[in-house]
Design a protein around this motif. Structure first.
Motif, PDB file in Angstrom:
ATOM      1  N   UNK A 137       0.851  -1.174   0.000  1.00 54.08           N
ATOM      2  CA  UNK A 137       0.000   0.000   0.000  1.00 54.08           C
ATOM      3  C   UNK A 137       0.888   1.224   0.000  1.00 54.08           C
ATOM      4  N   UNK A 164      -1.496   5.513   3.425  1.00 52.07           N
ATOM      5  CA  UNK A 164      -2.339   5.124   4.552  1.00 52.07           C
ATOM      6  C   UNK A 164      -3.503   6.078   4.760  1.00 52.07           C
ATOM      7  N   UNK A 165      -3.412   7.260   4.151  1.00 51.76           N
ATOM      8  CA  UNK A 165      -4.420   8.273   4.445  1.00 51.76           C
ATOM      9  C   UNK A 165      -5.611   8.252   3.507  1.00 51.76           C
ATOM     10  N   UNK A 199      -9.064   1.433   2.672  1.00 55.62           N
ATOM     11  CA  UNK A 199      -9.530   0.432   3.640  1.00 55.62           C
ATOM     12  C   UNK A 199     -10.639  -0.467   3.083  1.00 55.62           C
ATOM     13  N   UNK A 200     -11.468   0.068   2.220  1.00 55.90           N
ATOM     14  CA  UNK A 200     -12.536  -0.768   1.669  1.00 55.90           C
ATOM     15  C   UNK A 200     -11.932  -1.887   0.837  1.00 55.90           C
ATOM     16  N   UNK A 209       4.107  -0.595   3.742  1.00 52.41           N
ATOM     17  CA  UNK A 209       3.771   0.727   3.246  1.00 52.41           C
ATOM     18  C   UNK A 209       4.933   1.273   2.425  1.00 52.41           C
ATOM     19  N   UNK A 246      -1.472  18.239   0.595  1.00 51.69           N
ATOM     20  CA  UNK A 246      -2.758  18.930   0.596  1.00 51.69           C
ATOM     21  C   UNK A 246      -2.608  20.451   0.494  1.00 51.69           C
ATOM     22  N   UNK A 256     -11.211  13.210  -2.104  1.00 57.71           N
ATOM     23  CA  UNK A 256     -10.368  13.977  -1.185  1.00 57.71           C
ATOM     24  C   UNK A 256     -10.152  15.393  -1.695  1.00 57.71           C
ATOM     25  N   UNK A 262     -16.501   9.029   2.043  1.00 60.73           N
ATOM     26  CA  UNK A 262     -17.181  10.064   2.841  1.00 60.73           C
ATOM     27  C   UNK A 262     -18.683   9.924   2.828  1.00 60.73           C
TER      28      UNK A 262
END
Lengths: 342, 342
Positions: B71, B74-75, B80-81, B101, B229, B255, B284
């Motif tokens: 992966x 992680x953010x 996760x799905x 990671x 970001x 995001x 979300x």
DNA sequence: TATAGTTTGTAGAACGTTATACAAAAACAA
DNA sequence: TTGTTTTTGTATAACGTTCTACAAACTATA
């Protein structure tokens, strides 16, 4: 066509460099008794052949140079900051971190840790484990262990790294009182298996302590949400629709705090005028800025770096436990800041 | 005081059950040539002694029963799905997934995969790897591999599982056009190393295809954000403050879409009246409901389950590659839905 | 020149499994 | 009975490392 190439082993290197297998091993571990000339010869061969030690084989004798990381909730946006710290702290140590996901149940967590031990990992860092202390202690006797976000101040089989959760809760409550809240409620989470070591439990304890002066039974002042977002949402709605709904809400995590924002908006309650909200973790720094959520800042990065260092030193041989505690800091934003002129 | 207990090995079990080591091994792998009586006797001993096979040792000969998961971010809340699906698909197979990671750089990713191979893992699932195809192919020849979210339809060294990203982009653009947008821009992300296999690149290609009819150079219609970001935010602000700012925005992920919401709110632009926004991934779902973000739904769970199954069958011996492609589905919500009566 | 270190290198057992080759015992066929 | 299969169990060589013991070759000291 492309026949699976035979692996380059220590033996291949030994032949190529025309020395013994033992010699190569010595160079590899840079242990005593290798001449400069030999070291160079061997290293040249390793380079040339692209040798990489086979950790499964190493594990049979000594170290595997692998660190197991236990995580329970891939969705919690706070955790990546911890892992960043761990990765940083491990950088250059030669230890490879590998992550296992426990999925928040004790049996799965136990199975996972066993799996890590069976794979002969050299150390374990568990983040907010669900396991009870004795179980962890048992594992810790088999392998160097460091626990993040689980309070075991008296434990001597393993190290711990934490932020002071009681303190955080106290600070939050004090702040809400200062802002004029009279009916403060803590939005906590139901624990699969309660225990004072748990971070959430600690926050509850701090909350109760700080609420000591108020005339309300603590049990009424703490509401327990659930692990899944949907049921928690219903709970929040109920709470906000009650006739004696709180005017101050201390949320155990920013994640639930955002749910409160959603529910409040839909119900038509204003934040902070109708309800002041304080979250925990100070995540969502960027993404939810317009919400302006007050929150307890406790940089996970710090936890991660400290844990990695502790673990490394324990692997090196330290045997007395260390317990690090950092202090969280309340970041006040719009969600809890009422203009003082009422 | 509590002396580190000696590990229970296959030998201990053999002694206890009063059979040979080989016999125990046979029972363990339930291979041919064990009588019922013996099987029971051995299993009883294993139970009694709490025997667990030592995978590091196993790795030296055959399987380690470990699957490596790669992966990079992680953010990203979408991932996760996928992992849920992988875990589900691996459940009961006896294979233990462990996550590495890669931190989004090619050398780190390479090191990580090497680490997994050195640890003799039986299979690899990579989620949105940064590695170029040839490199992956090279690894795939050493160990069964399945790639998620990277398009390599012609590859035969490994399997892939994807949603159709071009299709998703086309659907999004068509929808925005239907909603009356004339100045549509895609908010994409700069790639460390571009390549058509990349999911984002695919979305760009789909975007360009669908924009074919419009009188604008595609290069102007695609804006590239950054990995962090903060810089992306600045970029978004600039875009929204331009005189010819877009009236329709197709975001490569939810995001960034949330960042657009924030920026728009602060600048004073209304969504969808001033700008219609479509995101990607449909994350979300719960948390940002009030935003009502239109998004392309592509359940990661499905990807995960499929990848796990493909990998298992490849470990079992399959050698022809399989490439699964699912179709995303546009979920229209308030962020892009304009009342048709203008 | 002996004698006693010290340095440099090697042999080989061990780690906990797997899997091949084989022996012993049991079952069947003539 | 005798031979032929089949079943059941065992001995043991790998796998790729680590590390203890020890031998051989130097160096220093008397």
């Amino acid at each position: 066509m492309t026949g699976r190439a035979k692996r380059v082993t220590i033996r291949t290197v030994a032949e190529d460099a025309d020395v013994s297998v033992a010699a190569v091993s010595k160079v590899l571990r840079n242990s005593y008794g290798v001449s400069e000339r030999m070291r160079e010869k061997v290293q040249a061969s390793m380079q040339k052949l692209g040798y990489r030690p086979h950790s499964a084989a190493r594990g049979l004798r000594g170290k595997t140079f692998t660190i197991g990381l236990l995580q329970n909730d891939l969705r919690n946006p706070y955790l990546p900051t911890i892992f960043d710290g761990i990765f940083k702290g491990l950088e250059g140590s030669g230890f490879q971190p590998l992550l296992g996901v426990g999925q928040s149940t004790e049996p799965l967590e136990t199975a996972l840790i066993n799996a890590m031990i069976d794979r002969q990992m050299d150390g374990l860092i568990m983040v907010a484990p669900r396991l009870p202390g004795e179980k962890i202690e048992q594992f810790a006797r088999e392998v160097p262990t460091c626990i993040i976000a689980h309070h075991h101040p008296d434990e001597d089989a393993f190290d711990t790294v934490n932020f002071d959760d009681k303190l955080g809760a106290r600070v939050a409550v004090r702040h809400l009182i200062e802002q004029g809240c009279h009916n403060i409620v803590m939005l906590s989470q139901a624990l699969p298996e309660p225990g004072v070591s748990n971070v959430i439990q600690q926050r509850e304890l701090g909350f109760i302590e700080a609420m000591g002066g108020l005339n309300k039974r603590p049990s009424d002042a703490i509401v327990h949400g659930f692990f899944d977002a949907a049921s928690t949402e219903t709970l929040i709605r109920e709470l906000l629709l009650k006739p004696d709904r709180p005017d101050g809400l201390f949320c155990w995590s920013d994640m639930v705090a955002t749910q409160v924002f959603v529910a409040a908006a839909e119900i038509g309650l204003r934040i902070p005028e109708d309800i002041a909200v304080v979250g925990y973790d100070n995540t969502y720094d960027d993404q939810l800025r317009p919400f302006g959520l007050s929150s307890l800042n406790q940089p996970g990065y710090k936890l991660g770096v400290a844990a990695a260092q502790l673990l490394l030193s324990r692997i090196e041989g330290r045997s007395e436990a260390e317990h690090k505690v950092f202090s969280p800091e309340l970041i006040v934003r719009g969600s809890s800041l009422r203009s003082d002129d009422t």
